[in-house]
Structures are given as structure tokens and as C-alpha cells.
Design a protein around this motif. Structure first.
Motif, PDB file in Angstrom:
ATOM      1  N   GLU A 506       0.829  -1.198   0.000  1.00  0.00           N
ATOM      2  CA  GLU A 506       0.000   0.000   0.000  1.00  0.00           C
ATOM      3  C   GLU A 506       0.868   1.253   0.000  1.00  0.00           C
ATOM      4  O   GLU A 506       1.801   1.376   0.786  1.00  0.00           O
ATOM      5  CB  GLU A 506      -0.915   0.011   1.219  1.00  0.00           C
ATOM      6  CG  GLU A 506      -1.908   1.163   1.230  1.00  0.00           C
ATOM      7  CD  GLU A 506      -2.871   1.092   2.395  1.00  0.00           C
ATOM      8  OE1 GLU A 506      -3.670   2.031   2.549  1.00  0.00           O
ATOM      9  OE2 GLU A 506      -2.817   0.094   3.158  1.00  0.00           O
ATOM     10  N   GLY A 507       0.579   2.165  -0.905  1.00  0.00           N
ATOM     11  CA  GLY A 507       1.348   3.398  -0.995  1.00  0.00           C
ATOM     12  C   GLY A 507       2.615   3.277  -1.800  1.00  0.00           C
ATOM     13  O   GLY A 507       3.370   4.254  -1.924  1.00  0.00           O
ATOM     14  N   SER A 508       2.892   2.106  -2.370  1.00  0.00           N
ATOM     15  CA  SER A 508       4.109   1.913  -3.151  1.00  0.00           C
ATOM     16  C   SER A 508       4.098   2.774  -4.405  1.00  0.00           C
ATOM     17  O   SER A 508       3.054   2.977  -5.033  1.00  0.00           O
ATOM     18  CB  SER A 508       4.260   0.444  -3.532  1.00  0.00           C
ATOM     19  OG  SER A 508       5.287   0.272  -4.482  1.00  0.00           O
ATOM     20  N   SER A 509       5.252   3.266  -4.791  1.00  0.00           N
ATOM     21  CA  SER A 509       5.385   4.066  -6.009  1.00  0.00           C
ATOM     22  C   SER A 509       6.261   3.364  -7.037  1.00  0.00           C
ATOM     23  O   SER A 509       6.829   4.004  -7.922  1.00  0.00           O
ATOM     24  CB  SER A 509       5.969   5.449  -5.686  1.00  0.00           C
ATOM     25  OG  SER A 509       7.224   5.330  -5.032  1.00  0.00           O
ATOM     26  N   CYS A 510       6.395   2.036  -6.930  1.00  0.00           N
ATOM     27  CA  CYS A 510       7.135   1.282  -7.933  1.00  0.00           C
ATOM     28  C   CYS A 510       6.452   1.403  -9.294  1.00  0.00           C
ATOM     29  O   CYS A 510       5.225   1.480  -9.375  1.00  0.00           O
ATOM     30  CB  CYS A 510       7.205  -0.198  -7.559  1.00  0.00           C
ATOM     31  SG  CYS A 510       8.187  -0.577  -6.098  1.00  0.00           S
ATOM     32  N   ILE A 511       7.230   1.397 -10.355  1.00  0.00           N
ATOM     33  CA  ILE A 511       6.635   1.452 -11.688  1.00  0.00           C
ATOM     34  C   ILE A 511       5.744   0.231 -11.902  1.00  0.00           C
ATOM     35  O   ILE A 511       6.045  -0.867 -11.436  1.00  0.00           O
ATOM     36  CB  ILE A 511       7.705   1.528 -12.795  1.00  0.00           C
ATOM     37  CG1 ILE A 511       8.671   0.332 -12.722  1.00  0.00           C
ATOM     38  CG2 ILE A 511       8.431   2.851 -12.776  1.00  0.00           C
ATOM     39  CD1 ILE A 511       9.570   0.218 -13.928  1.00  0.00           C
ATOM     40  N   ARG A 512       4.614   0.427 -12.589  1.00  0.00           N
ATOM     41  CA  ARG A 512       3.679  -0.654 -12.927  1.00  0.00           C
ATOM     42  C   ARG A 512       3.423  -0.592 -14.432  1.00  0.00           C
ATOM     43  O   ARG A 512       2.394  -0.098 -14.896  1.00  0.00           O
ATOM     44  CB  ARG A 512       2.370  -0.506 -12.145  1.00  0.00           C
ATOM     45  CG  ARG A 512       2.509  -0.439 -10.631  1.00  0.00           C
ATOM     46  CD  ARG A 512       3.100  -1.677 -10.007  1.00  0.00           C
ATOM     47  NE  ARG A 512       2.240  -2.845 -10.126  1.00  0.00           N
ATOM     48  CZ  ARG A 512       1.379  -3.238  -9.168  1.00  0.00           C
ATOM     49  NH1 ARG A 512       1.273  -2.545  -8.039  1.00  0.00           N
ATOM     50  NH2 ARG A 512       0.651  -4.317  -9.326  1.00  0.00           N
ATOM     51  N   PRO A 513       4.363  -1.082 -15.244  1.00  0.00           N
ATOM     52  CA  PRO A 513       4.229  -0.970 -16.710  1.00  0.00           C
ATOM     53  C   PRO A 513       2.924  -1.562 -17.218  1.00  0.00           C
ATOM     54  O   PRO A 513       2.520  -2.654 -16.830  1.00  0.00           O
ATOM     55  CB  PRO A 513       5.435  -1.742 -17.221  1.00  0.00           C
ATOM     56  CG  PRO A 513       6.462  -1.596 -16.132  1.00  0.00           C
ATOM     57  CD  PRO A 513       5.653  -1.661 -14.860  1.00  0.00           C
ATOM     58  N   THR A 514       2.264  -0.814 -18.115  1.00  0.00           N
ATOM     59  CA  THR A 514       0.935  -1.183 -18.593  1.00  0.00           C
ATOM     60  C   THR A 514       0.869  -1.196 -20.117  1.00  0.00           C
ATOM     61  O   THR A 514       0.500  -2.196 -20.723  1.00  0.00           O
ATOM     62  CB  THR A 514      -0.120  -0.209 -18.042  1.00  0.00           C
ATOM     63  OG1 THR A 514       0.023  -0.117 -16.624  1.00  0.00           O
ATOM     64  CG2 THR A 514      -1.527  -0.679 -18.375  1.00  0.00           C
ATOM     65  N   GLY A 515       1.207  -0.090 -20.756  1.00  0.00           N
ATOM     66  CA  GLY A 515       1.160   0.003 -22.216  1.00  0.00           C
ATOM     67  C   GLY A 515       2.544   0.179 -22.802  1.00  0.00           C
ATOM     68  O   GLY A 515       3.429   0.783 -22.166  1.00  0.00           O
ATOM     69  N   LEU A 516       2.738  -0.340 -24.012  1.00  0.00           N
ATOM     70  CA  LEU A 516       4.017  -0.212 -24.715  1.00  0.00           C
ATOM     71  C   LEU A 516       3.763   0.226 -26.153  1.00  0.00           C
ATOM     72  O   LEU A 516       2.783  -0.189 -26.776  1.00  0.00           O
ATOM     73  CB  LEU A 516       4.764  -1.551 -24.773  1.00  0.00           C
ATOM     74  CG  LEU A 516       5.237  -2.230 -23.490  1.00  0.00           C
ATOM     75  CD1 LEU A 516       5.861  -3.580 -23.837  1.00  0.00           C
ATOM     76  CD2 LEU A 516       6.230  -1.366 -22.745  1.00  0.00           C
ATOM     77  N   ALA A 517       4.663   1.025 -26.707  1.00  0.00           N
ATOM     78  CA  ALA A 517       4.614   1.367 -28.130  1.00  0.00           C
ATOM     79  C   ALA A 517       5.969   1.881 -28.563  1.00  0.00           C
ATOM     80  O   ALA A 517       6.595   2.682 -27.858  1.00  0.00           O
ATOM     81  CB  ALA A 517       3.538   2.413 -28.412  1.00  0.00           C
ATOM     82  N   PHE A 518       6.435   1.404 -29.710  1.00  0.00           N
ATOM     83  CA  PHE A 518       7.624   1.983 -30.317  1.00  0.00           C
ATOM     84  C   PHE A 518       7.246   3.264 -31.036  1.00  0.00           C
ATOM     85  O   PHE A 518       6.261   3.308 -31.785  1.00  0.00           O
ATOM     86  CB  PHE A 518       8.272   1.011 -31.304  1.00  0.00           C
ATOM     87  CG  PHE A 518       9.256   0.067 -30.668  1.00  0.00           C
ATOM     88  CD1 PHE A 518      10.530   0.501 -30.315  1.00  0.00           C
ATOM     89  CD2 PHE A 518       8.900  -1.239 -30.398  1.00  0.00           C
ATOM     90  CE1 PHE A 518      11.431  -0.357 -29.715  1.00  0.00           C
ATOM     91  CE2 PHE A 518       9.796  -2.113 -29.806  1.00  0.00           C
ATOM     92  CZ  PHE A 518      11.074  -1.667 -29.453  1.00  0.00           C
ATOM     93  N   GLY A 519       8.022   4.312 -30.824  1.00  0.00           N
ATOM     94  CA  GLY A 519       7.799   5.571 -31.510  1.00  0.00           C
ATOM     95  C   GLY A 519       8.442   5.567 -32.878  1.00  0.00           C
ATOM     96  O   GLY A 519       9.217   4.666 -33.238  1.00  0.00           O
ATOM     97  N   ASN A 520       8.145   6.595 -33.680  1.00  0.00           N
ATOM     98  CA  ASN A 520       8.759   6.730 -34.993  1.00  0.00           C
ATOM     99  C   ASN A 520      10.247   7.011 -34.900  1.00  0.00           C
ATOM    100  O   ASN A 520      10.944   7.001 -35.918  1.00  0.00           O
ATOM    101  CB  ASN A 520       8.068   7.855 -35.778  1.00  0.00           C
ATOM    102  CG  ASN A 520       6.581   7.615 -35.936  1.00  0.00           C
ATOM    103  OD1 ASN A 520       6.133   6.476 -36.026  1.00  0.00           O
ATOM    104  ND2 ASN A 520       5.791   8.683 -35.951  1.00  0.00           N
ATOM    105  N   ASP A 521      10.734   7.234 -33.689  1.00  0.00           N
ATOM    106  CA  ASP A 521      12.147   7.493 -33.454  1.00  0.00           C
ATOM    107  C   ASP A 521      12.900   6.226 -33.058  1.00  0.00           C
ATOM    108  O   ASP A 521      14.084   6.283 -32.723  1.00  0.00           O
ATOM    109  CB  ASP A 521      12.328   8.554 -32.365  1.00  0.00           C
ATOM    110  CG  ASP A 521      11.551   8.242 -31.090  1.00  0.00           C
ATOM    111  OD1 ASP A 521      11.036   7.100 -30.949  1.00  0.00           O
ATOM    112  OD2 ASP A 521      11.439   9.145 -30.228  1.00  0.00           O
ATOM    113  N   GLY A 522      12.233   5.075 -33.065  1.00  0.00           N
ATOM    114  CA  GLY A 522      12.901   3.834 -32.740  1.00  0.00           C
ATOM    115  C   GLY A 522      13.104   3.585 -31.267  1.00  0.00           C
ATOM    116  O   GLY A 522      13.843   2.654 -30.905  1.00  0.00           O
ATOM    117  N   MET A 523      12.459   4.366 -30.400  1.00  0.00           N
ATOM    118  CA  MET A 523      12.580   4.183 -28.955  1.00  0.00           C
ATOM    119  C   MET A 523      11.276   3.608 -28.403  1.00  0.00           C
ATOM    120  O   MET A 523      10.210   3.722 -29.016  1.00  0.00           O
ATOM    121  CB  MET A 523      12.931   5.509 -28.280  1.00  0.00           C
ATOM    122  CG  MET A 523      14.213   6.137 -28.840  1.00  0.00           C
ATOM    123  SD  MET A 523      14.889   7.551 -27.904  1.00  0.00           S
ATOM    124  CE  MET A 523      13.530   8.714 -27.971  1.00  0.00           C
TER     125      MET A 523
END
Length: 544
Positions: A506-523
């Protein structure tokens, strides 16, 4: 050097807006993460935007604007500053809300040819028409906005969040950009074990595919598709198919009409069983689907439910679905549901079968699940009983009266095994493949991903609150998986929360990855829903 490591143990009123809110905002460059992260060499990570509201799926338009769902808000657009922009420093983003709709739940796709922005609610797929990437607005010129594209998605027993994927016609030369030819939509179960998911007709825990006829509709808005009538079940028995993507073949990796996230949604069609006499050619597309498994609570009366077993098992999964597109061109509107034999639809095990990740307790040594002897990737039964006893009323004839025990689950005629497993409780949420298009787009960008990652998979692992010995078990990061994807594959965390002892609390601020997309810049761009962050993973030019 970049290391490939073995897996670590370790959320009603509709409000519409056709234009951005006037109060736009931007943030200074290089904001800190809310909680420390670790990034594998040769990559580095930095924050793009913070204080977002439950950011979920994200896509890119042709102008490199980021469009993302903020749950409870709507759709936001983030415009990157340029060298000609004197209002904001280079490298910063300006955020504006282009659609206010608190009922949007997660899915978002963009058909730039048709200028249609697809989004999901709990029971519909909606279209906002007239999207303009230059102004980041939707403008239907006075017509109804939005209008339903798909209706009748079930809500009883189904999670309100749906993933969608637009599919485009295969065109290796990309000579004539064409609008989307099909829509893939997933449903997830709102409970740990839903007996109804055993039936493809339930609409629970499955993926349906709706073919969009290549005909001009003369009325606006066009009539919506119906989930039951028009949706063909391509896979069921998937508890939470939160993310899926086509793997492109090299010959089609630059041909996608879908510019938004540089994924080739033509699907890299493979032709099989070609009839040289002039008969039908079978066309198969390979769809990779993520799935989170059930939670097995500890039980002192069962080896299989012991704390050591339940914390490390069952595995979360990456599954492969073969989609036959042979008859797409002959689809017509009809009043009756499409005829499908239940036995011909691939079943992926939920709620009956699960996958071993770590053979502990009785799984590998006798006396527990399956009598012992099971290894990583093997199937075992969750012991829910025969369908004839608990599944009456579905009318499918699928396994009626069968005892879905270990032997039943291990028979691949009954249950399709995953191609790859993740550690238990990792909660995979999104998958993307690095395409040649993305690599070429980032050719002049030192932060673009290396060419050796072309064709490889990247997965957002959200993590859960299940813990052992005071530490989160896995997830809370973005994983890299080299192709081909097999049960022998290992994966590395490109980015992961640094201190897993604080994650899932409870109250944790760890990253919680949800969505992904490659940009037109290759990142690679990543949303973290519970922390309200959007960040990017890029190659570190100083890594050597």
C-alpha cells in the motif's frame, strides 16, 4: 554489455469533447521517477510525463504525437517539442485532453487512412471520426460523435477493460494505403476462476475477430457490428488476454498502414496448403497473446496449494493463436451468429488448466499436482470438476461430462500449451515487436534501439501484490525476449523497479508498466498506470 538473464523470482456519465481543453500543460525535461529503477546496459530510461491519471494503452500518430488513455478522464495527446518550437525546450512534451470521456477503459487504436480513433468502454468499441494529427483533434463536421463500432460486449462476469487491435490488408508494396480490414477484441474474467469461461458462447475470457467488409457504407454513422452476431471466436480459455500482437514477417515489416505504433498489423501472413489446381489458399496469421493465470491461495491441506507452490506457480503465459483469414473476402452482413464448431476453436485452459513455472512441492517430486514429475511448461489441472456437473446450460457440447484432470489438461487436443512462460504473478499487460520500420525510422537517432532487436518481443510486466518473504515476486518492469519465442527462451528486464521489497504494498510508487509502443524514433515508450508516469527506454550513447 546487455545481459540476458533468467526470470527473476522475486480499475456514469458520458462527457464528450471534440477539441482539446484550452488549459494545456507541459513539464520540464528530466523529471525524476517516483521510485528508483534499474536499467540494463546499453539502455537508459527517462520520464516523459508524470501526474497522469491511470495511463493505459498508448499509440503514435503519423506526426509522432502520443495518444493515450487516461482512465476516468479520456484520451490525452502529448505533442513533442521541435527545434522550431520556441515555447517549450526541445525534448519536452505538451499535453492536451482531446476527448473527455470517463467511461473509456483501456483500448485505443488509430486508423489514419479512415481518420478514425477507436476506443473501448465496458460494453462497446467507439469511433471518434475526423482525427487530425496536425491539430490533435477529432472533428466529425457536425456529425454524431462518437458512434459505436461494436456493441453487445458482455459485462456479466467480464472485466470492463478490453484490448483492441486493428488489422490491415496485406500489401507488401504499400502502394495504396487502405483502412482497417478487421478488429480484434478481448474480454477478461472478473473473477479468479469463472466456470462460464469454459464455453466459447459465454463471451468471457476470449478474443473475437470482426471482419470489416471492404464496401462503402452510404449512411453515417454506419451500423455497428454486434459482438455475438459478427464476432468470430479465435481463442478462448484465456483468463486475462490483456495484450496481443502480430509478429511480422521480414517481407511485410514495412508495409503496415497502421502508423500509430509501428507494429505491422498485416500480421505477416503465411500461406499454407496452397491448392495449385486453383482452389482455395489458406492464409494463417500468427497472433501472440499474453495471459495472466489464476491465483492459488495457500492451503495447509494440499501440497499443490502450499505457500511455496502458490507463490511460484502457476506461470503467466505467452500463447500463440493461429488465425485463418482465408474467407475474409466473402464475409457478408447476416442476422444469425457465425457458425462455429466449439471443438474447432482453440481452448487455452482457463479455468481448468494451468502451467508449471517452478516445480516445487508436490509438482516435481510426487504426491502433489499430477502425482509429481512435472516440469516447467507442463500442464496441470486446478481440479474444478467435470463440466457436466458444473457447466450445465451452455449447450456447447464441449467436454460435457469430462473430468478435466491432469491427463485431460496435458492432452493438446483439449488444451493448447503456451509457447513461453513468465514467473507467477508477473501480470503481463502489453506486448510489442520491434519492426524493421521502427529501426529505419530511428536510423539517425542515437537513442533508437539496436538493429539486433529487430523482430524481438518486449513485454510490460505489471506486477502484483502477491509477496514472499517480504518481497514482490516478479514483474514491475519491461522484459526483452529474443525471437524465436519458445519454452526454452529466457528474458531480461530492460527496466525494473529497483527495490522489490517495497513493490506491491500500500502506498508503493514502484513502476507498474501497462502500455508499450515503439515511436517513430525507434525508442520504446511505456505507461505506468498506478504511478501516473509515461517514460521512454532508449539506447544510451555513452554505453559504448
Amino acid at each position: 554489455m546487455f545481459q540476458r538473464i533468467q526470470p527473476l523470482l522475486p480499475v456514469l456519465l458520458l462527457v464528450l469533447s471534440l477539441h482539446p481543453i484550452h488549459a494545456q500543460d507541459f513539464q520540464p525535461f528530466n523529471q525524476p521517477f517516483k521510485s528508483p529503477i534499474r536499467t540494463s546496459s546499453p539502455f537508459t530510461s527517462r520520464i516523459i510525463f508524470t501526474n497522469l491519471t491511470l495511463p493505459n494503452s498508448l499509440i503514435f500518430d503519423s506526426q509522432n504525437n502520443i495518444l493515450l488513455i487516461e482512465q476516468g478522464v479520456g484520451v490525452s495527446a502529448l505533442r513533442p517539442s521541435s527545434s522550431n518550437d520556441t515555447s517549450h525546450p526541445l525534448g519536452t512534451y505538451e499535453r492536451s485532453i482531446i476527448i473527455q470521456n470517463p467511461n473509456l477503459t483501456g483500448g485505443i487504436e488509430l486508423d489514419e487512412v479512415a481518420r478514425s480513433l477507436y476506443v473501448t468502454t465496458a460494453d462497446e468499441v467507439l469511433i471518434y471520426s475526423g482525427y487530425n494529427p496536425s491539430t490533435r483533434t477529432v472533428d466529425a463536421l457536425g456529425k454524431i460523435q462518437p458512434y459505436p463500432a461494436v456493441v453487445g460486449i458482455p459485462t456479466d462476469g467480464v472485466s470492463p477493460t478490453h484490448t483492441i487491435l486493428l488489422e490491415y490488408p496485406s500489401d507488401p508494396l504499400n502502394t495504396v494505403p487502405r483502412p482497417a480490414s478487421a478488429i480484434l477484441i478481448s474480454t477478461s474474467s472478473s473473477s479468479n476462476t469463472s466456470i462460464a469461461a469454459r464455453s466459447p458462447s459465454s463471451g468471457i475470457s476470449q478474443i473475437r475477430r470482426i471482419v470489416v467488409p471492404d464496401v462503402q457504407i452510404l449512411v453515417f454513422p454506419p451500423p455497428p457490428f454486434n459482438w455475438t452476431r459478427d464476432g468470430k471466436v479465435v481463442a478462448y480459455g484465456l483468463k486475462n488476454p490483456a495484450g496481443f500482437a502480430y509478429m511480422s514477417s521480414p517481407s511485410t515489416s514495412t508495409s503496415s498502414n497502421n502508423n500509430n505504433n509501428n507494429n505491422n498489423n498485416t500480421g505477416g501472413t503465411t500461406t499454407k496448403n496452397k491448392d495449385l489446381s486453383g482452389g482455395t489458399t489458406t492464409k494463417i496469421k500468427d497472433l501472440y497473446v499474453l495471459d495472466s493465470s489464476v491465483y492459488i491461495p495457500p492451503s495447509p491441506n494440499s501440497n499443490s496449494n502450499s505457500p511455496s507452490f502458490g507463490s511460484s506457480n502457476p506461470a503467466d503465459e505467452l500463447n500463440l493463436v493461429h488465425i485463418d483469414t482465408t474467407n475474409d473476402s466473402v464475409v457478408i452482413f447476416q442476422d444469425d451468429p457465425p457458425t462455429q464448431s466449439p471443438s474447432a476453436i482453440p481452448y487455452y485452459g482457463y479455468p481448468d488448466c494451468a502451467t508449471v513455472e517452478f516445480p516445487v512441492g508436490g509438482v516435481g517430486g510426487g504426491g502433489g499436482v499430477g502425482g509429481g514429475g512435472l516440469e516447467r511448461g507442463d500442464q496441470f489441472s486446478l481440479g474444478l470438476g467435470a463440466q457436466g456437473a458444473v457447466g450445465e446450460g451452455f449447450g456447447d457440447g464441449v467436454g460435457d461430462g469430462e473430468n478435466r484432470d491432469d491427463k485431460w489438461c496435458q492432452d493438446e487436443k483439449n488444451n493448447v500449451k503456451p509457447v513461453l512462460t513468465f514467473e507467477a504473478h508477473a501480470q503481463p499487460m502489453s506486448i510489442v515487436f520491434q519492426t524493421l520500420r521502427s529501426v529505419l525510422g530511428g536510423a539517425m537517432n542515437p537513442g533508437a534501439f539496436p538493429t539486433f532487436t529487430t523482430g524481438d518481443a518486449f513485454v510490460a510486466l505489471h506486477g502484483s501484490d502477491v509477496r514472499e518473504n517480504g518481497e514482490a515476486l516478479g514483474g514491475f518492469g519491461v522484459a526483452y525476449i529474443p525471437f524465436p519465442l519458445t519454452m526454452n527462451s529466457t528474458y531480461a528486464y530492460l527496466v525494473q523497479a529497483q527495490n522489490l521489497t517495497s513493490c506491491g504494498t500500500e502506498g508503493s510508487s514502484c513502476i507498474r508498466p501497462t502500455g508499450l509502443a515503439f515511436g517513430n524514433d525507434g525508442m520504446l515508450y511505456v505507461t505506468s498506470d498506478l504511478t501516473g508516469e509515461l517514460f521512454v527506454i532508449e539506447t544510451d550513447p555513452q554505453a559504448g
